[in-house]
Design a protein around this motif. Structure first.
Motif, PDB file in Angstrom:
ATOM      1  N   PHE A 189     -11.460  52.793  25.008  1.00 52.54           N
ATOM      2  CA  PHE A 189     -12.142  52.498  26.268  1.00 52.54           C
ATOM      3  C   PHE A 189     -11.122  52.314  27.384  1.00 52.54           C
ATOM      4  N   ARG A 190     -10.010  51.676  27.072  1.00 50.67           N
ATOM      5  CA  ARG A 190      -8.949  51.456  28.057  1.00 50.67           C
ATOM      6  C   ARG A 190      -8.385  52.789  28.550  1.00 50.67           C
ATOM      7  N   TYR A 191      -8.258  53.738  27.635  1.00 47.20           N
ATOM      8  CA  TYR A 191      -7.750  55.069  28.010  1.00 47.20           C
ATOM      9  C   TYR A 191      -8.644  55.716  29.057  1.00 47.20           C
ATOM     10  N   PHE A 192      -9.957  55.694  28.840  1.00 51.30           N
ATOM     11  CA  PHE A 192     -10.872  56.370  29.765  1.00 51.30           C
ATOM     12  C   PHE A 192     -10.850  55.720  31.146  1.00 51.30           C
ATOM     13  N   ILE A 193     -10.851  54.401  31.196  1.00 49.03           N
ATOM     14  CA  ILE A 193     -10.851  53.700  32.482  1.00 49.03           C
ATOM     15  C   ILE A 193      -9.588  54.024  33.280  1.00 49.03           C
ATOM     16  N   LEU A 194      -8.432  53.891  32.656  1.00 50.66           N
ATOM     17  CA  LEU A 194      -7.174  54.093  33.372  1.00 50.66           C
ATOM     18  C   LEU A 194      -6.949  55.564  33.720  1.00 50.66           C
ATOM     19  N   SER A 195      -7.409  56.466  32.890  1.00 49.01           N
ATOM     20  CA  SER A 195      -7.258  57.895  33.202  1.00 49.01           C
ATOM     21  C   SER A 195      -7.967  58.232  34.507  1.00 49.01           C
ATOM     22  N   ILE A 196      -9.181  57.769  34.656  1.00 50.67           N
ATOM     23  CA  ILE A 196      -9.940  58.054  35.881  1.00 50.67           C
ATOM     24  C   ILE A 196      -9.252  57.432  37.093  1.00 50.67           C
ATOM     25  N   ILE A 197      -8.782  56.190  36.944  1.00 49.30           N
ATOM     26  CA  ILE A 197      -8.134  55.499  38.055  1.00 49.30           C
ATOM     27  C   ILE A 197      -6.917  56.262  38.565  1.00 49.30           C
ATOM     28  N   PHE A 198      -6.132  56.841  37.660  1.00 44.91           N
ATOM     29  CA  PHE A 198      -4.894  57.493  38.074  1.00 44.91           C
ATOM     30  C   PHE A 198      -5.071  58.971  38.424  1.00 44.91           C
ATOM     31  N   ILE A 199      -6.145  59.574  38.004  1.00 48.29           N
ATOM     32  CA  ILE A 199      -6.379  60.979  38.349  1.00 48.29           C
ATOM     33  C   ILE A 199      -6.779  61.120  39.810  1.00 48.29           C
ATOM     34  N   VAL A 200      -7.640  60.257  40.295  1.00 46.83           N
ATOM     35  CA  VAL A 200      -8.232  60.427  41.624  1.00 46.83           C
ATOM     36  C   VAL A 200      -7.184  60.520  42.742  1.00 46.83           C
ATOM     37  N   PRO A 201      -6.265  59.547  42.896  1.00 45.87           N
ATOM     38  CA  PRO A 201      -5.284  59.678  43.986  1.00 45.87           C
ATOM     39  C   PRO A 201      -4.342  60.858  43.793  1.00 45.87           C
ATOM     40  N   GLY A 202      -3.995  61.165  42.544  1.00 43.18           N
ATOM     41  CA  GLY A 202      -3.085  62.278  42.295  1.00 43.18           C
ATOM     42  C   GLY A 202      -3.678  63.611  42.680  1.00 43.18           C
ATOM     43  N   ALA A 203      -4.941  63.827  42.327  1.00 49.42           N
ATOM     44  CA  ALA A 203      -5.611  65.083  42.673  1.00 49.42           C
ATOM     45  C   ALA A 203      -5.725  65.237  44.182  1.00 49.42           C
TER      46      ALA A 203
ATOM     47  N   SER B 295      -2.899  66.848  33.724  1.00 50.72           N
ATOM     48  CA  SER B 295      -3.906  67.901  33.833  1.00 50.72           C
ATOM     49  C   SER B 295      -4.768  67.745  35.078  1.00 50.72           C
ATOM     50  N   GLY B 296      -5.276  66.540  35.294  1.00 50.22           N
ATOM     51  CA  GLY B 296      -6.261  66.349  36.356  1.00 50.22           C
ATOM     52  C   GLY B 296      -5.701  65.978  37.707  1.00 50.22           C
ATOM     53  N   ALA B 297      -4.555  65.282  37.739  1.00 49.62           N
ATOM     54  CA  ALA B 297      -3.998  64.807  39.014  1.00 49.62           C
ATOM     55  C   ALA B 297      -3.094  65.862  39.634  1.00 49.62           C
ATOM     56  N   THR B 298      -3.608  67.076  39.765  1.00 58.68           N
ATOM     57  CA  THR B 298      -2.860  68.206  40.310  1.00 58.68           C
ATOM     58  C   THR B 298      -3.729  68.959  41.303  1.00 58.68           C
ATOM     59  N   GLY B 299      -3.136  69.946  41.962  1.00 55.45           N
ATOM     60  CA  GLY B 299      -3.904  70.823  42.839  1.00 55.45           C
ATOM     61  C   GLY B 299      -4.567  71.925  42.038  1.00 55.45           C
ATOM     62  N   SER B 300      -5.097  72.926  42.751  1.00 52.46           N
ATOM     63  CA  SER B 300      -5.791  74.031  42.091  1.00 52.46           C
ATOM     64  C   SER B 300      -5.469  75.337  42.792  1.00 52.46           C
ATOM     65  N   GLN B 301      -5.194  76.371  42.002  1.00 49.19           N
ATOM     66  CA  GLN B 301      -4.965  77.707  42.557  1.00 49.19           C
ATOM     67  C   GLN B 301      -6.183  78.213  43.325  1.00 49.19           C
ATOM     68  N   GLY B 302      -7.361  77.767  42.890  1.00 46.45           N
ATOM     69  CA  GLY B 302      -8.584  78.234  43.533  1.00 46.45           C
ATOM     70  C   GLY B 302      -8.697  77.828  44.986  1.00 46.45           C
ATOM     71  N   LEU B 303      -7.957  76.786  45.398  1.00 47.72           N
ATOM     72  CA  LEU B 303      -8.022  76.332  46.787  1.00 47.72           C
ATOM     73  C   LEU B 303      -7.494  77.378  47.756  1.00 47.72           C
ATOM     74  N   ASN B 304      -6.593  78.245  47.303  1.00 47.03           N
ATOM     75  CA  ASN B 304      -5.984  79.217  48.204  1.00 47.03           C
ATOM     76  C   ASN B 304      -7.017  80.156  48.799  1.00 47.03           C
ATOM     77  N   SER B 305      -7.863  80.733  47.962  1.00 46.13           N
ATOM     78  CA  SER B 305      -8.866  81.666  48.475  1.00 46.13           C
ATOM     79  C   SER B 305      -9.928  80.950  49.292  1.00 46.13           C
ATOM     80  N   LEU B 306     -10.317  79.757  48.860  1.00 43.75           N
ATOM     81  CA  LEU B 306     -11.330  79.003  49.596  1.00 43.75           C
ATOM     82  C   LEU B 306     -10.811  78.620  50.981  1.00 43.75           C
ATOM     83  N   SER B 307      -9.548  78.175  51.052  1.00 43.20           N
ATOM     84  CA  SER B 307      -8.957  77.768  52.328  1.00 43.20           C
ATOM     85  C   SER B 307      -8.737  78.964  53.237  1.00 43.20           C
ATOM     86  N   LEU B 308      -8.217  80.044  52.682  1.00 43.15           N
ATOM     87  CA  LEU B 308      -7.944  81.244  53.483  1.00 43.15           C
ATOM     88  C   LEU B 308      -9.226  81.761  54.134  1.00 43.15           C
TER      89      LEU B 308
END
Length: 765
Positions: A76-90, A159-172
């Motif tokens: 349970f601790r893993y799931f809570i902390l994973s979400i907390i740290f993914i959001v600002p990183g992404a 894995s989750g606290a990163t950008g996405s290649q898909g943003l390039n086409s959407l932004s362009l």
């Protein structure tokens, strides 16, 4: 360092699939320990056990050989902390996509903070079991916090606290053509291209994951910090000292970076030639790192240096610096003041130009349905590239082909050995890891491997979703191009992963993908410029994400994590991170659009959207005009492929004829060289000189002559500096940009005309 030797009868039990018996066998029969590693030479005081000797020294220096397979991980601790740290990183990593320079959201911050928060949760959470119905009982607090939980949270954030290649086409599409893609389509598109890449990791893992020769330097760097944290928890005097050093450096770097990033931006580009002659244009152009050559230019901004000086092998850094000198200090002045190119305009620009040197009005080339307006094209004339942009493309092509040829000639023996082990494993119906006899693979044998079927299911679901999106014309590319992109992606995963696993050098493949797409699309009646970036995202992420998942799986290998838990954590991370990527893109486009579309100029040259501009330039070149019209003015460009194919063969021949030469022909990797030459220095050319000096200190002098000190602190300091820098960026954003924008007043170190004090260059525009 003590460790565990897995008995042979335990291994036999693994082969029969009886994992529970193996755990018991190891715990009762393991009475062989590994001697202490010698502090200077990285060797054991006594004779090194054969299965340890098979591992590279840097791995023996870093990885623990102790494991408790019963440690709970998916808590349970893993799931809570994973979400907390993914959001600002992404969010931060997406924001960085539109900046000229940046350092990624520090995963080392996640390692440190999640470990502390995890130990706190282990103290305060109730020891209670919650029913999940048919899934059974779930323990809110299964006991003391473990370093394995920290490692799994870090992998999830990787894995989750990163950008996405898909943003390039959407932004362009939105920035240049005013087309906003439906939110649901955008999010599912970003999910599926990531998961295609993850499924392709199932191909390359057989060659690059289990073989001990592939060390994956960044995975080792993170493992070092995990081991330091783990030993510190046990009150290890040395580890406690290391953690004190870590936090002192972190805090110092965080405080310092308020200066180059906000208070004193001059320190991000120390242009000595501009100080000597601030009103001399030639001296300014030579010395400026913000629009010039960056000659003898130094930087005190970590975003212009990065932890690569502590990760890349020294031979990679030497090759990169030689390529930088050729590209920035020789080719650029040869164009500007010499006869290397007859077209002098746009040397430091990645835009397209008319014959008279003015920017090409690319929007005039398009009809209302975004097709080539032939009448306007004949009136405006042919398209010209700045010389630097032209040779960037030439060396991009060379680097792409070189990556394949280099692996074939220099890596054939190792890959063929891995292939033989794969065939043997399939015939014996056993795990591939059992075909390797080193200690780490033996230890991992107690855990169930991820079945190939899981990768197949992931690929099938992603493929069908992408096919539906493209077939319904919800994005900008014909559906059949998806097939081509996936085929090419599957081909490049292993050879390019081979280079990354050994050197940490990642080859950019975008230009080749867009060229190929340009050829495919030319006969189509409808061809949207953003289609090239859609294709690039699909074919590119098949490689990039495969690399990331393999790197994280190597961390799991080093930290003795169950492979199935690692696989799940990576999928979970992306399910959380991608919607945050989309939300961050919406914020950037709504608040920084004037900078990104060129209506206003960012005084710090940061919110330039340089990469998006480059993608649009490629789209006009390859999709609207087509490769044939582009190569008409630049017939030499296709010869880049020939150079990329021939150069590795020449070096391989030299290596075979002179295997003991001091020139080390096998280390002059042409892929690294050509890829560095394809780097665009239009906005930022400060950093490489400082980077090379730093790399010489860390990866040459310290590694060779102060190895014991290097072993204790190199990766740890890299993590501390990365964390301190990114914490500073986050604090600056929160304090001065999140709400009301507060600009730093102009002063001597933040001159309004030029923060470098290169006044002549600034006045010339």
């Amino acid at each position: 360092m003590t460790g565990t030797k897995i008995p042979e009868d335990a291994l036999e039990t693994v082969r029969k699939g009886q994992a529970e018996t193996v755990v018991e066998s190891i715990s009762t029969k393991s009475n062989v320990s590994i001697e202490q590693i010698d502090s200077e030479a990285g060797s054991f005081d006594g004779e090194i056990p054969p299965d340890i000797a098979e591992l590279p020294q840097v791995v023996r220096d870093t990885v623990s050989f102790e494991d408790d397979p019963t440690t709970p991980i998916l808590t349970f601790r893993y799931f809570i902390l994973s979400i907390i740290f993914i959001v600002p990183g992404a969010f931060i990593d997406t924001m960085n996509t539109y900046r000229t320079t940046s350092a990624a959201y520090s995963i080392f911050f996640v390692q440190i903070a999640s470990h502390w928060f995890g130990k706190w949760l282990a103290k305060v959470l109730p020891k209670k079991r919650v029913s999940l119905g048919k899934l059974g009982l779930f323990d809110l607090n299964p006991g003391p916090w473990s370093i394995k939980e920290t490692a799994l949270i870090t992998i999830t954030a990787n894995s989750g606290a990163t950008g996405s290649q898909g943003l390039n086409s959407l932004s362009l599409a939105e920035i240049y053509y005013g087309e906003k893609v439906n939110a649901a389509v955008a999010i599912f598109f970003m999910w599926t291209i990531v998961f295609v890449g993850y499924s392709y990791a199932g191909i390359a893992r057989n060659f690059l994951l289990y073989d001990p020769q592939f060390i994956w330097p960044l995975a080792l760097m993170q493992t070092t910090l995990f081991q330091t944290q783990s030993k510190s928890d046990l009150d290890s005097k040395q580890s406690s000292k290391q953690m004190k050093v870590f936090f002192c450096v972190l805090i110092g770097v965080c405080v310092w970076h308020f200066f180059p990033e906000y208070v004193w931006p001059m320190t991000s580009s120390l242009a000595f030639l501009c100080w000597v002659a601030p009103e001399n244009y030639t001296a300014n152009f030579l010395g400026s790192g913000l629009g010039g050559m960056g000659f003898l230019n130094f930087t005190l901004d970590w975003s212009n240096i990065t932890s690569s000086i502590m990760l890349y092998p020294y031979w990679v850094q030497v090759v990169e610096f030689v390529a930088f000198v050729l590209g920035a200090w020789i080719l650029i002045p040869s164009v500007k003041w010499g006869g290397l190119s007859s077209f002098k305009s746009g040397l430091m620009s990645n835009s397209l130009f008319l014959a008279n040197g003015t920017k090409y009005p690319t929007t005039d080339l398009l009809t209302p349905d975004l097709q080539l307006n032939m009448t306007a094209y004949h009136e405006l004339g042919e398209v010209y590239l700045g010389a630097q942009r032209a040779w960037n493309m030439f060396f991009d092509y060379a680097a792409y082909v070189s990556g394949f040829v280099w692996v074939v000639v220099f890596g054939y023996s190792s890959l063929s050995s891995s292939f033989k082990k794969l065939i043997k494993a399939r015939k014996s119906n056993s795990s591939l890891s059992l075909q390797y006899t080193d200690r780490l693979n033996k230890m991992q044998a107690v855990y169930k491997e991820v079945p190939l079927l899981w990768y197949i299911i992931l690929f099938a679901a992603s493929f069908i979703t992408l096919l539906v999106i493209l077939a319904t014309k919800s994005l900008f590319m014909p559906w059949w191009c998806l097939i081509v992109g996936l085929v090419f992606g599957s081909i490049i995963v292993t050879p390019l992963g081979w280079l990354y696993a050994l050197s940490n050098f990642q080859l950019a493949i975008g230009t080749f993908n867009e060229l190929l797409y340009g050829y495919m699309i030319q006969l189509q009646s409808s061809r949207h410029p953003a289609g090239a970036t859609v294709y690039g995202a699909i074919a590119g992420d098949a490689w990039y994400r495969a690399q990331y998942i393999l790197q994280d799986q190597k961390i799991g290998h080093y930290m003795h994590l169950p492979p199935r838990s690692v696989f799940f954590s990576q999928i979970f991370g992306e399910l959380i991170g991608v919607p945050i990527n989309y939300a961050a893109m919406r914020w950037v486009l709504s608040s920084k659009m004037d900078y990104l579309n060129g209506t206003k100029e960012d005084p710090l040259h940061q919110w330039t959207g340089q990469s998006i501009t480059s993608y649009n330039t490629n789209a006009i070149q390859y999709v609207v005009l087509g490769p044939s019209r582009l190569f008409k003015n630049y017939p030499v460009l296709p010869y880049g492929f020939l150079l990329g194919a021939g150069a590795p063969l020449v070096l391989y021949a030299a290596y075979r004829f002179f295997p003991n030469s001091k020139l080390k022909f096998n280390l002059w990797n042409t892929t690294v060289f050509f890829s560095t030459l394809s780097t665009f220095y239009g906005n930022i050319s400060t950093g490489p000189l400082s980077l090379f000096i730093g790399g010489t200190i860390t990866m040459f002098y310290a590694y060779r002559y102060k190895h014991a000190l290097w072993k204790k602190y190199n990766y740890l300091l890299a993590a501390a500096i990365d964390t301190g820098y990114n914490l500073a960026i986050l604090l600056i954003f929160i304090c001065f940009s999140a709400g009301k924008v507060i600009l730093m007043p102009n002063w001597w170190g933040n001159n309004e005309l030029s923060v470098e004090r290169c006044f002549a260059l600034a006045k010339a525009g």
